[in-house]
Motif scaffolding. Structure first.
Motif, PDB file in Angstrom:
ATOM      1  N   THR A   1      -5.933   6.408 -28.450  1.00  0.00           N
ATOM      2  CA  THR A   1      -6.652   7.523 -27.844  1.00  0.00           C
ATOM      3  C   THR A   1      -7.759   7.064 -26.906  1.00  0.00           C
ATOM      4  N   THR A   2      -7.884   5.762 -26.680  1.00  0.00           N
ATOM      5  CA  THR A   2      -8.906   5.253 -25.782  1.00  0.00           C
ATOM      6  C   THR A   2      -8.599   5.659 -24.353  1.00  0.00           C
ATOM      7  N   ALA A   3      -9.575   6.237 -23.678  1.00  0.00           N
ATOM      8  CA  ALA A   3      -9.365   6.686 -22.300  1.00  0.00           C
ATOM      9  C   ALA A   3      -9.405   5.508 -21.339  1.00  0.00           C
ATOM     10  N   THR A   4      -8.567   5.555 -20.358  1.00  0.00           N
ATOM     11  CA  THR A   4      -8.547   4.563 -19.288  1.00  0.00           C
ATOM     12  C   THR A   4      -8.945   5.245 -17.991  1.00  0.00           C
ATOM     13  N   ARG A   5      -9.729   4.553 -17.196  1.00  0.00           N
ATOM     14  CA  ARG A   5     -10.072   5.026 -15.856  1.00  0.00           C
ATOM     15  C   ARG A   5      -9.729   3.933 -14.853  1.00  0.00           C
ATOM     16  N   ILE A   6      -9.025   4.297 -13.831  1.00  0.00           N
ATOM     17  CA  ILE A   6      -8.716   3.357 -12.755  1.00  0.00           C
ATOM     18  C   ILE A   6      -9.929   3.308 -11.830  1.00  0.00           C
ATOM     19  N   VAL A   7     -10.554   2.145 -11.723  1.00  0.00           N
ATOM     20  CA  VAL A   7     -11.762   2.040 -10.910  1.00  0.00           C
ATOM     21  C   VAL A   7     -11.465   1.565  -9.494  1.00  0.00           C
ATOM     22  N   GLU A   8     -10.311   0.898  -9.308  1.00  0.00           N
ATOM     23  CA  GLU A   8      -9.942   0.494  -7.956  1.00  0.00           C
ATOM     24  C   GLU A   8      -8.442   0.271  -7.868  1.00  0.00           C
ATOM     25  N   LEU A   9      -7.953   0.433  -6.668  1.00  0.00           N
ATOM     26  CA  LEU A   9      -6.545   0.186  -6.387  1.00  0.00           C
ATOM     27  C   LEU A   9      -6.434  -0.740  -5.187  1.00  0.00           C
ATOM     28  N   GLU A  10      -5.526  -1.652  -5.281  1.00  0.00           N
ATOM     29  CA  GLU A  10      -5.205  -2.537  -4.171  1.00  0.00           C
ATOM     30  C   GLU A  10      -3.853  -2.108  -3.606  1.00  0.00           C
ATOM     31  N   LEU A  11      -3.803  -1.860  -2.316  1.00  0.00           N
ATOM     32  CA  LEU A  11      -2.587  -1.435  -1.634  1.00  0.00           C
ATOM     33  C   LEU A  11      -2.184  -2.514  -0.651  1.00  0.00           C
ATOM     34  N   ILE A  12      -0.990  -3.042  -0.799  1.00  0.00           N
ATOM     35  CA  ILE A  12      -0.541  -4.173   0.020  1.00  0.00           C
ATOM     36  C   ILE A  12       0.735  -3.772   0.745  1.00  0.00           C
TER      37      ILE A  12
ATOM     38  N   GLU B   1      -0.840  -5.725   5.764  1.00  0.00           N
ATOM     39  CA  GLU B   1      -2.132  -5.060   5.656  1.00  0.00           C
ATOM     40  C   GLU B   1      -2.462  -4.899   4.182  1.00  0.00           C
ATOM     41  N   ALA B   2      -3.718  -5.119   3.831  1.00  0.00           N
ATOM     42  CA  ALA B   2      -4.154  -4.954   2.448  1.00  0.00           C
ATOM     43  C   ALA B   2      -5.431  -4.118   2.416  1.00  0.00           C
ATOM     44  N   LEU B   3      -5.458  -3.137   1.519  1.00  0.00           N
ATOM     45  CA  LEU B   3      -6.596  -2.228   1.408  1.00  0.00           C
ATOM     46  C   LEU B   3      -7.083  -2.173  -0.025  1.00  0.00           C
ATOM     47  N   LEU B   4      -8.374  -1.921  -0.182  1.00  0.00           N
ATOM     48  CA  LEU B   4      -8.959  -1.688  -1.496  1.00  0.00           C
ATOM     49  C   LEU B   4      -9.510  -0.270  -1.518  1.00  0.00           C
ATOM     50  N   VAL B   5      -9.083   0.502  -2.505  1.00  0.00           N
ATOM     51  CA  VAL B   5      -9.527   1.886  -2.651  1.00  0.00           C
ATOM     52  C   VAL B   5     -10.319   1.999  -3.948  1.00  0.00           C
ATOM     53  N   ASN B   6     -11.552   2.480  -3.837  1.00  0.00           N
ATOM     54  CA  ASN B   6     -12.369   2.728  -5.029  1.00  0.00           C
ATOM     55  C   ASN B   6     -13.243   3.951  -4.776  1.00  0.00           C
ATOM     56  N   ALA B   7     -14.244   4.157  -5.638  1.00  0.00           N
ATOM     57  CA  ALA B   7     -15.077   5.348  -5.513  1.00  0.00           C
ATOM     58  C   ALA B   7     -15.864   5.373  -4.215  1.00  0.00           C
ATOM     59  N   SER B   8     -16.039   4.221  -3.600  1.00  0.00           N
ATOM     60  CA  SER B   8     -16.785   4.147  -2.344  1.00  0.00           C
ATOM     61  C   SER B   8     -15.934   4.451  -1.127  1.00  0.00           C
ATOM     62  N   GLY B   9     -14.625   4.518  -1.327  1.00  0.00           N
ATOM     63  CA  GLY B   9     -13.739   4.789  -0.199  1.00  0.00           C
ATOM     64  C   GLY B   9     -12.636   3.771  -0.083  1.00  0.00           C
ATOM     65  N   CYS B  10     -12.205   3.533   1.132  1.00  0.00           N
ATOM     66  CA  CYS B  10     -11.086   2.627   1.403  1.00  0.00           C
ATOM     67  C   CYS B  10     -11.523   1.612   2.441  1.00  0.00           C
ATOM     68  N   ARG B  11     -11.273   0.341   2.165  1.00  0.00           N
ATOM     69  CA  ARG B  11     -11.626  -0.703   3.140  1.00  0.00           C
ATOM     70  C   ARG B  11     -10.552  -1.777   3.151  1.00  0.00           C
ATOM     71  N   GLY B  12     -10.484  -2.490   4.253  1.00  0.00           N
ATOM     72  CA  GLY B  12      -9.506  -3.548   4.392  1.00  0.00           C
ATOM     73  C   GLY B  12      -9.902  -4.784   3.619  1.00  0.00           C
ATOM     74  N   LEU B  13      -8.882  -5.522   3.162  1.00  0.00           N
ATOM     75  CA  LEU B  13      -9.099  -6.787   2.468  1.00  0.00           C
ATOM     76  C   LEU B  13      -8.647  -7.922   3.354  1.00  0.00           C
ATOM     77  N   ALA B  14      -9.372  -9.018   3.312  1.00  0.00           N
ATOM     78  CA  ALA B  14      -8.945 -10.210   4.029  1.00  0.00           C
ATOM     79  C   ALA B  14      -7.650 -10.711   3.413  1.00  0.00           C
ATOM     80  N   PRO B  15      -6.693 -11.190   4.233  1.00  0.00           N
ATOM     81  CA  PRO B  15      -5.405 -11.605   3.706  1.00  0.00           C
ATOM     82  C   PRO B  15      -5.491 -12.674   2.628  1.00  0.00           C
TER      83      PRO B  15
END
Length: 379
Positions: free
Chosen positions: A7-18, A360-374
């Motif tokens: 029953t422990t809740a999980t929260r996704i804090v960031e996603l990496e999109l490649i 292209e690689a992106l990081l999505v979190n509560a602050s928004g979406c930004r590009g990641l260095a390869p």
């Protein structure tokens, strides 16, 4: 946060999109899309992976602008609850499917459990099937089928089309009388006299199934064929949701089903779909539109369920594209081992191989979406 309680809740804090460069896009190269890997992370060092086999530019935009942000900080206790994060968005099964599968991977890793066991699977190994596409002539096809049989594959799925069907399948059946054969029509047939004559001729060649003979939207044609043919009619492409499968079962539009994680919208609906199909008396196999080991590993875990009784779809020998997971997801002598010694997918993502193909690689979190260095490396 402890990860042992159910029953422990999980929260996704960031996603990496490649977004990956497609290795062999063929006719799809000019569409401007490609495969996408997604990684979800819970903020405590645990991550999970999923795959979009092919995302158009519009789908890539929807993933980074809508679907991924909807999952950030969305609380859930089991992966079956994840879909509520994007239920307000227009349904896109491949995007939902990648995120759903990634959350299942994460959840099972949190608990130190193989994904196959988390899904309820009981098998330790799977019989493998392979698809052989159309070739330049019948002799070339026979040579390719022989190569796959020599590699140990127990079931061969032949792509067919009007003009490349009855004589071709008969030639293969004559050379391999005991081979389990299946035909994938890809929705290329109509109910014209010529096409129906060809399908009736296939009915006498001892096929495991004829898959998707008619266009996906023409369910009524599949129903008529299922009533007439002795060979089971299998459905795959017409099914983009559990509701589609329910409708197909009610219409008696087939006897078998190809369960594809990406096409149905993830492991959550795919697992339910197996139960629905088995309850209706349909036979099931787990196909895969996956182009990397991430997607294939999820398919293997799903196929460990006892209801998926037909051979799981795997790539054949000779695929020269470097897999993106270690060890690669492959059949050995026609058998696919289910990784039970490791948690989650049971395969590690090869970051160096991913970097070589990253467009292209992106990081999505509560602050928004930004590009990641390869060259950025993440666990």
């Amino acid at each position: 946060m402890g990860h042992t309680g159910s029953t422990t809740a999980t929260r996704i804090v960031e996603l990496e999109l490649i977004r990956l460069r497609p290795p062999n896009a063929g006719r799809r190269a000019d569409e401007g899309g490609g495969p996408v890997l997604v990684r979800v992370a819970d903020g405590e060092g645990v991550g999970g992976w999923g795959e979009v086999p092919w995302a158009s530019p519009d789908q890539w935009a929807a993933l980074r602008s809508d679907f991924a942000p909807a999952l950030v900080d969305h609380a859930w206790t089991r992966p079956t609850e994840v879909g509520s994060a994007w239920e307000h968005l227009p349904w896109d099964p491949v995007l939902a499917g990648a995120l759903d599968a990634a959350c299942w991977d994460l959840w099972s890793r949190q608990r130190g459990t193989p994904l196959a066991h988390a899904l309820g699977g009981e098998r330790t190994a799977l019989t493998a099937g392979v698809t052989v596409p159309r070739t330049v002539n019948v002799e070339t096809l026979i040579t390719e089928v022989n190569r796959q049989v020599g590699a140990g594959f127990r079931r061969v799925r032949l792509e067919i089309a009007p003009g490349w069907d009855t004589e071709v399948v008969h030639a293969v059946r004559s050379r391999f009388p005991f081979l389990v054969l299946q035909a994938d029509a890809g929705g290329r047939y109509t109910e014209s006299d010529t096409d129906l004559e060809a399908l009736r001729a296939l009915d006498g060649l001892d096929l495991l199934a004829i898959e998707d003979p008619f266009a996906p939207e023409d369910l009524a044609a599949h129903t008529r064929a299922a009533a007439e043919l002795r060979t089971p009619v299998a459905l795959g492409r017409p099914l983009r949701s559990l509701a589609d499968l329910d409708h197909a079962i009610e219409a008696e539009a087939g006897d078998a089903v190809n369960i594809d994680v990406a096409r149905l919208g993830g492991l959550t609906p795919a697992r339910r779909a197996i139960d629905l199909a088995v309850d209706a008396g349909w036979r099931v196999w787990c196909g895969s539109s996956a182009v990397t080991g991430v997607g294939r590993a999820a398919t293997v875990a799903l196929a460990s369920l006892t209801g998926a009784s037909l051979p799981v779809e795997m790539p054949g020998p000779g695929n020269r594209v470097r897999d993106l997971v270690t060890p690669p997801v492959r059949a050995h002598e026609g058998v696919v081992p289910i990784p039970l010694a490791e948690s989650g997918l049971g395969h590690g993502v090869d970051r160096a191989a991913v970097a070589e193909r990253t467009a292209e690689a992106l990081l999505v979190n509560a602050s928004g979406c930004r590009g990641l260095a390869p060259e950025r490396k993440r666990r």
